[in-house]
Every structure is written in structure tokens, then in C-alpha cells.
Design an enzyme around this catalytic site. Structure first.
Site, PDB file in Angstrom:
ATOM      1  N   ARG A 107       0.812  -1.231   0.000  1.00 59.64           N
ATOM      2  CA  ARG A 107       0.000   0.000   0.000  1.00 59.64           C
ATOM      3  C   ARG A 107       0.841   1.275   0.000  1.00 59.64           C
ATOM      4  O   ARG A 107       0.364   2.344   0.360  1.00 59.64           O
ATOM      5  CB  ARG A 107      -0.974   0.030   1.178  1.00 59.64           C
ATOM      6  CG  ARG A 107      -1.974  -1.100   1.136  1.00 59.64           C
ATOM      7  CD  ARG A 107      -3.125  -0.815   2.075  1.00 59.64           C
ATOM      8  NE  ARG A 107      -4.051  -1.922   2.075  1.00 59.64           N
ATOM      9  CZ  ARG A 107      -3.902  -3.014   2.816  1.00 59.64           C
ATOM     10  NH1 ARG A 107      -2.873  -3.119   3.619  1.00 59.64           N
ATOM     11  NH2 ARG A 107      -4.788  -3.968   2.756  1.00 59.64           N
ATOM     12  N   LYS A 129       3.239  11.813 -11.634  1.00 55.93           N
ATOM     13  CA  LYS A 129       2.369  10.896 -12.386  1.00 55.93           C
ATOM     14  C   LYS A 129       3.183   9.664 -12.704  1.00 55.93           C
ATOM     15  O   LYS A 129       4.251   9.769 -13.299  1.00 55.93           O
ATOM     16  CB  LYS A 129       1.968  11.528 -13.716  1.00 55.93           C
ATOM     17  CG  LYS A 129       0.818  12.486 -13.670  1.00 55.93           C
ATOM     18  CD  LYS A 129       0.383  12.670 -15.118  1.00 55.93           C
ATOM     19  CE  LYS A 129      -0.466  13.864 -15.358  1.00 55.93           C
ATOM     20  NZ  LYS A 129      -0.741  14.007 -16.795  1.00 55.93           N
ATOM     21  N   GLU A 171      10.869  17.830 -25.578  1.00 53.65           N
ATOM     22  CA  GLU A 171      10.146  18.348 -24.398  1.00 53.65           C
ATOM     23  C   GLU A 171      10.688  19.727 -24.008  1.00 53.65           C
ATOM     24  O   GLU A 171       9.939  20.595 -23.559  1.00 53.65           O
ATOM     25  CB  GLU A 171      10.252  17.385 -23.210  1.00 53.65           C
ATOM     26  CG  GLU A 171       9.703  15.977 -23.454  1.00 53.65           C
ATOM     27  CD  GLU A 171       8.178  15.878 -23.556  1.00 53.65           C
ATOM     28  OE1 GLU A 171       7.477  16.881 -23.312  1.00 53.65           O
ATOM     29  OE2 GLU A 171       7.696  14.776 -23.903  1.00 53.65           O
ATOM     30  N   LYS A 213       8.004  22.893 -15.016  1.00 53.54           N
ATOM     31  CA  LYS A 213       7.083  21.786 -14.752  1.00 53.54           C
ATOM     32  C   LYS A 213       6.616  21.835 -13.299  1.00 53.54           C
ATOM     33  O   LYS A 213       5.437  21.636 -13.014  1.00 53.54           O
ATOM     34  CB  LYS A 213       7.726  20.433 -15.071  1.00 53.54           C
ATOM     35  CG  LYS A 213       6.741  19.297 -14.850  1.00 53.54           C
ATOM     36  CD  LYS A 213       6.840  18.176 -15.827  1.00 53.54           C
ATOM     37  CE  LYS A 213       5.751  17.138 -15.581  1.00 53.54           C
ATOM     38  NZ  LYS A 213       5.914  15.940 -16.382  1.00 53.54           N
ATOM     39  N   GLU A 223      -4.209  17.824 -12.860  1.00 54.53           N
ATOM     40  CA  GLU A 223      -4.523  18.148 -14.251  1.00 54.53           C
ATOM     41  C   GLU A 223      -5.976  18.559 -14.471  1.00 54.53           C
ATOM     42  O   GLU A 223      -6.696  17.974 -15.276  1.00 54.53           O
ATOM     43  CB  GLU A 223      -4.143  16.986 -15.182  1.00 54.53           C
ATOM     44  CG  GLU A 223      -4.058  17.455 -16.621  1.00 54.53           C
ATOM     45  CD  GLU A 223      -3.464  16.419 -17.567  1.00 54.53           C
ATOM     46  OE1 GLU A 223      -2.552  15.699 -17.151  1.00 54.53           O
ATOM     47  OE2 GLU A 223      -3.915  16.383 -18.722  1.00 54.53           O
ATOM     48  N   ARG A 227      -2.114  22.368 -15.833  1.00 55.88           N
ATOM     49  CA  ARG A 227      -1.245  21.239 -16.209  1.00 55.88           C
ATOM     50  C   ARG A 227      -1.543  20.712 -17.608  1.00 55.88           C
ATOM     51  O   ARG A 227      -0.685  20.122 -18.247  1.00 55.88           O
ATOM     52  CB  ARG A 227      -1.354  20.117 -15.163  1.00 55.88           C
ATOM     53  CG  ARG A 227      -0.309  19.033 -15.348  1.00 55.88           C
ATOM     54  CD  ARG A 227      -0.190  18.110 -14.153  1.00 55.88           C
ATOM     55  NE  ARG A 227       0.891  17.160 -14.374  1.00 55.88           N
ATOM     56  CZ  ARG A 227       1.360  16.334 -13.462  1.00 55.88           C
ATOM     57  NH1 ARG A 227       0.857  16.318 -12.262  1.00 55.88           N
ATOM     58  NH2 ARG A 227       2.344  15.512 -13.753  1.00 55.88           N
ATOM     59  N   ASN A 231       0.402  19.224 -22.204  1.00 59.76           N
ATOM     60  CA  ASN A 231       0.050  18.268 -23.256  1.00 59.76           C
ATOM     61  C   ASN A 231       0.250  18.834 -24.652  1.00 59.76           C
ATOM     62  O   ASN A 231      -0.093  18.187 -25.645  1.00 59.76           O
ATOM     63  CB  ASN A 231      -1.406  17.812 -23.110  1.00 59.76           C
ATOM     64  CG  ASN A 231      -1.596  16.934 -21.904  1.00 59.76           C
ATOM     65  OD1 ASN A 231      -0.713  16.150 -21.560  1.00 59.76           O
ATOM     66  ND2 ASN A 231      -2.722  17.082 -21.228  1.00 59.76           N
ATOM     67  N   HIS A 234       1.065  16.669 -27.552  1.00 59.41           N
ATOM     68  CA  HIS A 234       0.946  15.286 -27.097  1.00 59.41           C
ATOM     69  C   HIS A 234      -0.330  14.565 -27.540  1.00 59.41           C
ATOM     70  O   HIS A 234      -0.369  13.340 -27.505  1.00 59.41           O
ATOM     71  CB  HIS A 234       1.049  15.211 -25.570  1.00 59.41           C
ATOM     72  CG  HIS A 234       2.463  15.300 -25.083  1.00 59.41           C
ATOM     73  ND1 HIS A 234       3.244  16.415 -25.291  1.00 59.41           N
ATOM     74  CD2 HIS A 234       3.254  14.416 -24.417  1.00 59.41           C
ATOM     75  CE1 HIS A 234       4.441  16.207 -24.756  1.00 59.41           C
ATOM     76  NE2 HIS A 234       4.473  15.008 -24.223  1.00 59.41           N
ATOM     77  N   HIS A 238       0.704  11.382 -29.191  1.00 57.24           N
ATOM     78  CA  HIS A 238       0.477  10.032 -28.645  1.00 57.24           C
ATOM     79  C   HIS A 238      -0.123   9.101 -29.685  1.00 57.24           C
ATOM     80  O   HIS A 238       0.218   7.919 -29.748  1.00 57.24           O
ATOM     81  CB  HIS A 238      -0.436  10.110 -27.417  1.00 57.24           C
ATOM     82  CG  HIS A 238       0.316  10.387 -26.151  1.00 57.24           C
ATOM     83  ND1 HIS A 238      -0.275  10.908 -25.028  1.00 57.24           N
ATOM     84  CD2 HIS A 238       1.621  10.215 -25.828  1.00 57.24           C
ATOM     85  CE1 HIS A 238       0.629  11.037 -24.077  1.00 57.24           C
ATOM     86  NE2 HIS A 238       1.793  10.639 -24.542  1.00 57.24           N
ATOM     87  N   HIS A 248       8.970   8.797 -28.443  1.00 54.30           N
ATOM     88  CA  HIS A 248       8.057   9.791 -27.878  1.00 54.30           C
ATOM     89  C   HIS A 248       8.382  11.215 -28.350  1.00 54.30           C
ATOM     90  O   HIS A 248       7.504  11.943 -28.797  1.00 54.30           O
ATOM     91  CB  HIS A 248       8.113   9.714 -26.348  1.00 54.30           C
ATOM     92  CG  HIS A 248       7.211  10.686 -25.663  1.00 54.30           C
ATOM     93  ND1 HIS A 248       5.849  10.536 -25.636  1.00 54.30           N
ATOM     94  CD2 HIS A 248       7.476  11.843 -24.997  1.00 54.30           C
ATOM     95  CE1 HIS A 248       5.312  11.556 -24.976  1.00 54.30           C
ATOM     96  NE2 HIS A 248       6.278  12.362 -24.578  1.00 54.30           N
TER      97      HIS A 248
HETATM   98 ZN    ZN Z   1       6.083  13.983 -23.346  1.00 54.32          ZN
END
Ligand code: ZN
Ligand code: ADP
Length: 342
Positions: A107, A129, A171, A213, A223, A227, A231, A234, A238, A248
Site C-alpha cells: 500500500r 504521475k 520536451e 514543470k 490536471e 497542467r 500536453n 501530445h 500520442h 516519444h
Molecule cells: Zn512527453
């Protein structure tokens, strides 16, 4: 040098410019387990000798629930307890798996990151994340949980393959586009070779991106608003990454080119700004077009977490250094995508 950053869910110690050896002093006599991948294990065997460790197969395929299961089983075998700190040494795949596995093992146990890719240092390791892919769905399962520390040792980048440098710069260029026109001009004046040979300049841009960031995540950890700006590039990125299994950073670069074209239509971004963005991406060995099968890509985006039935949340640029969130009909997105589908 310790540098505590407070997020709503916890404090993270940013150890900038710290040789990895400092870890052994910090954790001297404490209970730790290291996680890495096969490439780093082969390149830096001395780090892992005489320390309990788990080695993942290198590559994006390791970002799966099966890997989490296997890491948990490995931790049981290594007799890790609630007072064990799990330390991920590697790129985004390793740090994601470390954060996820540590969040669920018994946990939740403490964890820390030593990012070894530029992408990890400026982006993937930061923000709490920790996700894995499920089928074609990127980062579909995961946790929000902050590491106790992120240690930055740019010495690792000495062995980083050329393509991975470009990925990290994708990035970096993203932060410049959405937040920082001054960083954009600085990047325009240099190239990858310059930063590879100039550690102080490299450290400075890494710290700048990490700070952007952090500011974003502190204000919107889960988000809901700000935030989302991260993206940029992205959403289409993606889809392209998933369809064509390209790295990526390359996929995000193409995604940024699409978003810039779309911005011309929606926010009246100047065509000369789009040109500057595509030029900068190319300067850092990144693609700005790809033979995208737009129908397939659109189908994939319709399953995206950020969509409703007929429209999709999309990050656009008002200018270089300023981004905003928009809701767009799918048709408009497809049109911009076709312009970059060569
Ligand atoms: Zn990225
Ligand atoms: P990211 O998401 O940060 O790009 P990955 O975990 O997918 O990270 O890493 C990209 C690739 O680079 C992997 O094959 C990994 O093993 C390799 N790698 C990571 N760090 C280094 C390094 N410092 N030197 C050489 N290869 C590295």
C-alpha cells in the site's frame, strides 16, 4: 545541494548537479532497493554490485501492468518492507515503473528517482504521475504520488544515444513554446552538439524546464487546468507514437508542428511563428512531418482521455511562449494533421 519543492501531495527534494555517489551517503545504512533497465545495468554495473536491485527489460514494452506485477513479486523476494526506499535509476520507463510499484507495494513505500535521460530530467521524472500503458492506451493505469527526491547527475548523459538527446529536446522545446520565449531564443542560438559539450549551459536549461514543470504541477497537480498545457504536441503525438512506434520525442515534435498549424487557424498564431517552431525542431534533429494515416490517427484520438463525442480538448499557442486550452471539432484537427502528413 538540497532544494525542497512542496506539492499539494508531498515534498520533493531536487538534488540538482549531484553526482549519483551522493545517494550512497544519503542512504548509508538505510534499506534501499534499486530499479533499472538492462541497458543501464550493462553500462553502469558498479552502481548495482552489492546493492539489492531489480532489472527491467529496456524499452517502452516494459511500461505494463505485467511489469508492475513482476516488480512486486521481485520486491517480495528481496524481502523489501514498508521502510524500504525504492530508487529508480533510468529513463522515463524506469521512473514510471518505480513510482507505480512503490505506490502499491504494501500500500505504498517511499521512492526516489535518478533520471538518466534528458527526457526524464526535464519531464518524465517530474510531477508525480506514474503510469503504464494498457493495450494501445498510453498511461491508462497509474498513480499520482511524488518521489522523496529527484537526483540530477548529468554525467549519465555521456552515454545517452544521439536519438535520445533529440527526444529530450522535444520536451525542452515544448516548455519554450508554451511558457518561455527567452528559452526559445536561447535554443535557436545553439544545437545538440553545443549542449553536449557545455555542461553548465545544459544544467541551466534542465533546471529551467524542471522549474516550469514544478510551477505547473504545484498549481494543478491533478490536471484540472494549467497542467493541461503540458500536453502541447501530445494529443496527436500520442496517436502517432502508438500507430507507428516512433520515439516519444519525435512523435511530440510532429504533434507540435500540427498544433502550430492548427493555432494559425484558431488563435491567429503567425505563420512566421510556425516556421520558427518547425525550424527549431529540425535544428534539434526532430521531424515535423510524417506519412500519417489521418483516418486511423483520428480514430485513436477519439478514444483519448481528453475528448467528448464530437470535440477534443487541445492545447494551442497564442504566441511563442504562450499557450491556451481549446475545444475543437475533430474535423478541424484532421485538416491540420493532413498538412503535416507527408
Ligand atoms: Zn512527453
Ligand atoms: P525516456 O522515456 O526517458 O526516453 P526510456 O526509459 O524509454 O526513457 O529510455 C530510453 C532508452 O535510453 C532506453 O533504451 C534506455 O535503456 C536508454 N538509456 C537511458 N538512460 C541512458 C543513459 N544514460 N545512457 C545510455 N542509454 C540510456
Amino acid at each position: 545541494m538540497a532544494n525542497l519543492v512542496s506539492f499539494p501531495s508531498g515534498q520533493v527534494d531536487y538534488l540538482y548537479g549531484s553526482p549519483v555517489g551522493e545517494l550512497w551517503q544519503l542512504y548509508d545504512g538505510k534499506d534501499i532497493v534499486l530499479i533499472t533497465d538492462t541497458n543501464l545495468f550493462a553500462l553502469y554495473p558498479g552502481l548495482f554490485a552489492n546493492r539489492r536491485h531489480v532489472v527491467l527489460p529496456a524499452g517502452e514494452n516494459s511500461k505494463s501492468l505485467e511489469t508492475i506485477n513482476w516488480v512486486v513479486e521481485s520486491l517480495i523476494q528481496l524481502e523489501a518492507t514498508r521502510s524500504t526506499t525504492l530508487i529508480g535509476i533510468g529513463g522515463g520507463v524506469v521512473t514510471d515503473i518505480t513510482g507505480f510499484a512503490a505506490s502499491v507495494y504494501m500500500r505504498g513505500i517511499p521512492f526516489g528517482f535518478v533520471p538518466t535521460t534528458l527526457l526524464g530530467m526535464v519531464d518524465a521524472a517530474i510531477g508525480g504521475k506514474n503510469g503504464v500503458n494498457v493495450g494501445l492506451h498510453k498511461n491508462m493505469a497509474g498513480t499520482f504520488n511524488q518521489p522523496a527526491f529527484i537526483l540530477y547527475d548529468t554525467g549519465f548523459l555521456g552515454t545517452l544515444p544521439k536519438q535520445e538527446w533529440a527526444n529530450g529536446f522535444a520536451e525542452t522545446i515544448k516548455y519554450a513554446c508554451i511558457f518561455d520565449a527567452a528559452l526559445f531564443s536561447e535554443l535557436q542560438q545553439h544545437d545538440i552538439a553545443y549542449y553536449r559539450q557545455n555542461a553548465p549551459a545544459l544544467n541551466a536549461i534542465i533546471e529551467k524546464c524542471a522549474t516550469w514543470k514544478n510551477i505547473t504541477v504545484i498549481n494543478d497537480e491533478h490536471e484540472k487546468g494549467l497542467r493541461k498545457l503540458l500536453n502541447f504536441g501530445h494529443t496527436a503525438g500520442h496517436a502517432i507514437e502508438t500507430l507507428y512506434a516512433i520515439p516519444h520525442g519525435e512523435a511530440v515534435a510532429i504533434g507540435m508542428a500540427i498544433a502550430a498549424r492548427l493555432s494559425e487557424d484558431v488563435t491567429s498564431l503567425s505563420p512566421s511563428a510556425t516556421l520558427q517552431i518547425t525550424k527549431l525542431l529540425e535544428q534539434y534533429n526532430l521531424p515535423t512531418t510524417y506519412p500519417i494515416e489521418t483516418t486511423k490517427a483520428m480514430e485513436l484520438m477519439k478514444m483519448d482521455k481528453k475528448r467528448t463525442n464530437s470535440s477534443i480538448g487541445y492545447i494551442l499557442l497564442d504566441a511563442i511562449g504562450k499557450a491556451s486550452v481549446h475545444t475543437l471539432p475533430f474535423g478541424q484537427l484532421e485538416k491540420a494533421m493532413r498538412l503535416c502528413a507527408q
